[in-house]
Motif scaffolding. Structure first.
Motif, PDB file in Angstrom:
ATOM      1  N   LEU A 103       0.962  -1.174   0.011  1.00  0.00           N
ATOM      2  CA  LEU A 103       0.019  -0.125   0.081  1.00  0.00           C
ATOM      3  C   LEU A 103       0.910   1.265  -0.171  1.00  0.00           C
ATOM      4  CD1 LEU A 103      -2.430  -1.231   2.629  1.00  0.00           C
ATOM      5  CD2 LEU A 103      -2.938  -1.001   0.207  1.00  0.00           C
ATOM      6  N   ALA A 112      -0.604   4.332  -1.580  1.00  0.00           N
ATOM      7  CA  ALA A 112      -1.550   5.596  -2.154  1.00  0.00           C
ATOM      8  C   ALA A 112      -1.975   6.504  -1.077  1.00  0.00           C
ATOM      9  CB  ALA A 112      -2.853   4.939  -2.789  1.00  0.00           C
ATOM     10  N   SER A 165      -0.331  10.954   3.510  1.00  0.00           N
ATOM     11  CA  SER A 165       0.924  11.518   4.510  1.00  0.00           C
ATOM     12  C   SER A 165       0.333  12.792   5.233  1.00  0.00           C
ATOM     13  CB  SER A 165       2.137  11.569   3.795  1.00  0.00           C
ATOM     14  OG  SER A 165       2.350  10.403   2.950  1.00  0.00           O
ATOM     15  N   SER A 166      -0.874  12.723   5.588  1.00  0.00           N
ATOM     16  CA  SER A 166      -1.283  14.235   6.165  1.00  0.00           C
ATOM     17  C   SER A 166      -0.728  14.328   7.594  1.00  0.00           C
ATOM     18  CB  SER A 166      -2.937  14.074   6.205  1.00  0.00           C
ATOM     19  OG  SER A 166      -3.267  12.977   6.813  1.00  0.00           O
ATOM     20  N   ARG A 167      -0.380  13.465   8.088  1.00  0.00           N
ATOM     21  CA  ARG A 167       0.361  13.590   9.407  1.00  0.00           C
ATOM     22  C   ARG A 167       1.730  14.089   9.322  1.00  0.00           C
ATOM     23  NH1 ARG A 167      -2.075   8.434  12.147  1.00  0.00           N
ATOM     24  NH2 ARG A 167      -1.915   7.645  10.060  1.00  0.00           N
ATOM     25  N   LYS A 196       5.078  10.653   2.063  1.00  0.00           N
ATOM     26  CA  LYS A 196       6.378  10.040   2.951  1.00  0.00           C
ATOM     27  C   LYS A 196       6.853   8.608   2.245  1.00  0.00           C
ATOM     28  CE  LYS A 196       2.894   7.443   5.944  1.00  0.00           C
ATOM     29  NZ  LYS A 196       2.303   7.342   7.109  1.00  0.00           N
ATOM     30  N   GLY A 231      -7.691   4.222  -3.590  1.00  0.00           N
ATOM     31  CA  GLY A 231      -8.697   4.848  -3.233  1.00  0.00           C
ATOM     32  C   GLY A 231      -8.605   5.910  -2.455  1.00  0.00           C
ATOM     33  N   SER A 266      -8.324   1.407  -0.922  1.00  0.00           N
ATOM     34  CA  SER A 266      -6.847   0.755  -1.651  1.00  0.00           C
ATOM     35  C   SER A 266      -6.916  -0.829  -1.529  1.00  0.00           C
ATOM     36  CB  SER A 266      -5.677   1.571  -1.040  1.00  0.00           C
ATOM     37  OG  SER A 266      -5.638   3.022  -1.325  1.00  0.00           O
ATOM     38  N   LYS A 273       5.831   2.304  11.876  1.00  0.00           N
ATOM     39  CA  LYS A 273       5.137   2.815  10.662  1.00  0.00           C
ATOM     40  C   LYS A 273       5.470   4.292  10.795  1.00  0.00           C
ATOM     41  CE  LYS A 273       0.400   3.395  10.460  1.00  0.00           C
ATOM     42  NZ  LYS A 273       0.280   4.613  10.246  1.00  0.00           N
TER      43      LYS A 273
HETATM   44  N1  CTP Z   1      -2.663   4.165   2.073  1.00  0.00           N
HETATM   45  C1  CTP Z   1      -3.261   3.587   0.692  1.00  0.00           C
HETATM   46  N2  CTP Z   1      -4.375   4.403   0.391  1.00  0.00           N
HETATM   47  C2  CTP Z   1      -5.021   5.326   1.116  1.00  0.00           C
HETATM   48  C3  CTP Z   1      -4.340   5.674   2.523  1.00  0.00           C
HETATM   49  C4  CTP Z   1      -3.343   5.037   3.013  1.00  0.00           C
HETATM   50  O1  CTP Z   1      -2.450   2.824   0.250  1.00  0.00           O
HETATM   51  N3  CTP Z   1      -5.964   5.847   0.564  1.00  0.00           N
HETATM   52  C5  CTP Z   1      -1.391   3.664   2.745  1.00  0.00           C
HETATM   53  C6  CTP Z   1      -0.123   4.468   3.005  1.00  0.00           C
HETATM   54  O2  CTP Z   1       0.293   4.600   1.796  1.00  0.00           O
HETATM   55  C7  CTP Z   1       0.518   3.917   4.053  1.00  0.00           C
HETATM   56  C8  CTP Z   1      -0.446   2.808   4.561  1.00  0.00           C
HETATM   57  O3  CTP Z   1      -1.642   2.796   4.024  1.00  0.00           O
HETATM   58  O4  CTP Z   1       1.556   2.941   3.526  1.00  0.00           O
HETATM   59  C9  CTP Z   1      -0.781   3.139   5.828  1.00  0.00           C
HETATM   60  O5  CTP Z   1      -1.568   4.349   6.136  1.00  0.00           O
HETATM   61  P1  CTP Z   1      -0.891   5.676   6.878  1.00  0.00           P
HETATM   62  O6  CTP Z   1       0.342   5.477   7.753  1.00  0.00           O
HETATM   63  O7  CTP Z   1      -2.056   6.164   7.681  1.00  0.00           O
HETATM   64  O8  CTP Z   1      -0.504   6.537   5.713  1.00  0.00           O
HETATM   65  P2  CTP Z   1      -1.307   7.752   5.427  1.00  0.00           P
HETATM   66  O9  CTP Z   1      -2.618   7.636   4.998  1.00  0.00           O
HETATM   67  O10 CTP Z   1      -0.381   7.965   4.093  1.00  0.00           O
HETATM   68  O11 CTP Z   1      -0.805   8.897   6.396  1.00  0.00           O
HETATM   69  P3  CTP Z   1      -2.006   9.781   7.100  1.00  0.00           P
HETATM   70  O12 CTP Z   1      -3.097   9.012   7.760  1.00  0.00           O
HETATM   71  O13 CTP Z   1      -1.218  10.528   7.706  1.00  0.00           O
HETATM   72  O14 CTP Z   1      -2.344  10.729   6.128  1.00  0.00           O
END
Ligand code: CTP
Ligand code: MG
Length: 234
Positions: free
Chosen positions: A9, A11, A14-16, A23, A82, A88, A208
């Motif tokens: 995964l 997609a 990386s909002s945090r 990221k 997604g 996703s 993570k």
């Molecule tokens: N991921 C994904 N599709 C999304 C959301 C997340 O494939 N729509 C993947 C991220 O790329 C990550 C994994 O799921 O490798 C774990 O998610 P997380 O660490 O939450 O990544 P992000 O959603 O990118 O970060 P954030 O929640 O901070 O926005």
């Protein structure tokens, strides 16, 4: 030998992290974070096909900067991601053909060969497996009117990889989609239909990458895991 397909995964937005790029594309010791998990999966003898889930807008970027640069001779199937992690995963499950599927967050670049192989093995034995680590801090829960202490020995911190007999996971996803439920991982999807998951002890290096501080910790981990069995090829 136990075999499984693999969904990686990548997609997420990386909002945090608050960076100009996702990221998964940030470099640690000169290589993008996504490189490390792809490399581990490609070189694991228990893994067959790889399905890489990407945000549509970054497919060309990823081809140019990661796939053509490091994995030119490998077949990696690309799937459009997604809005949520859950979507996703589901998009990839729909195109993935194998009987077993291992799911991994690209945001966990330090996954070890052992944790991947054990996940595949336990999914073949029990139908579903998930890695976890034990909490080391005191754990509390906020009940609204008070905050109370939980029994740490009973708590599990759930990570990826998680591996499944695909038919079982699809059945659980059908239930989740029909009832518009939200989940943050696949072991929770199975919980919702009361299906068994075997939880096996993973690895505390398998963090993570979530906030900017984790990038600094990632550099330290990369320097140190070279002493361990699985990292001489990083
Ligand atoms: N991921 C994904 N599709 C999304 C959301 C997340 O494939 N729509 C993947 C991220 O790329 C990550 C994994 O799921 O490798 C774990 O998610 P997380 O660490 O939450 O990544 P992000 O959603 O990118 O970060 P954030 O929640 O901070 O926005
Ligand atoms: Mg997220």
């Amino acid at each position: 030998m136990y075999k499984s397909d693999c969904i990686i995964l990548a997609a997420g937005k990386s909002s945090r992290m608050d960076l100009p790029i996702g990221k998964q594309f940030v470099e640690l010791s000169g290589k993008p974070i996504l490189y490390y998990s792809l490399h581990k999966m490609i070189n694991n003898e228990n893994i067959n096909e790889i399905y890489l889930v990407l945000n549509e807008k970054f497919i060309d970027y990823c081809r140019d900067n990661i796939l053509n640069r490091f994995f030119k001779n490998h077949n990696i199937n690309i799937v459009k991601g997604g809005e949520s992690r859950q979507e996703s995963v589901y998009n990839a499950l729909k195109v993935c053909k194998g009987e077993y599927v291992l799911i991994h967050d690209s945001a966990r670049p330090f996954v070890s060969e052992t944790v991947i192989s054990e996940g595949v093995k336990y999914a073949h034995i029990y139908g579903a497996s998930s890695s976890y680590v034990k909490p080391v801090d005191t754990m509390k829960i906020n009940l609204g009117d008070k905050i109370t202490t939980l029994k740490r020995e009973d708590m599990l911190i759930i990570q990826t990889p998680q591996c499944f007999k695909k038919e079982k996971l699809m059945r659980a996803y059908d239930y989740v989609n029909e009832n518009s439920l939200c989940v943050t991982d696949e072991s929770s999807v199975l919980d919702l239909i009361d299906e068994f998951t075997y939880f096996y002890l993973g690895d505390r290096y398998n963090i993570k990458i979530t906030t900017k501080e984790d990038l600094d910790m990632g550099e330290v981990i990369l320097k140190n895991i070279s002493r361990r069995d699985y990292s001489e090829d990083i």
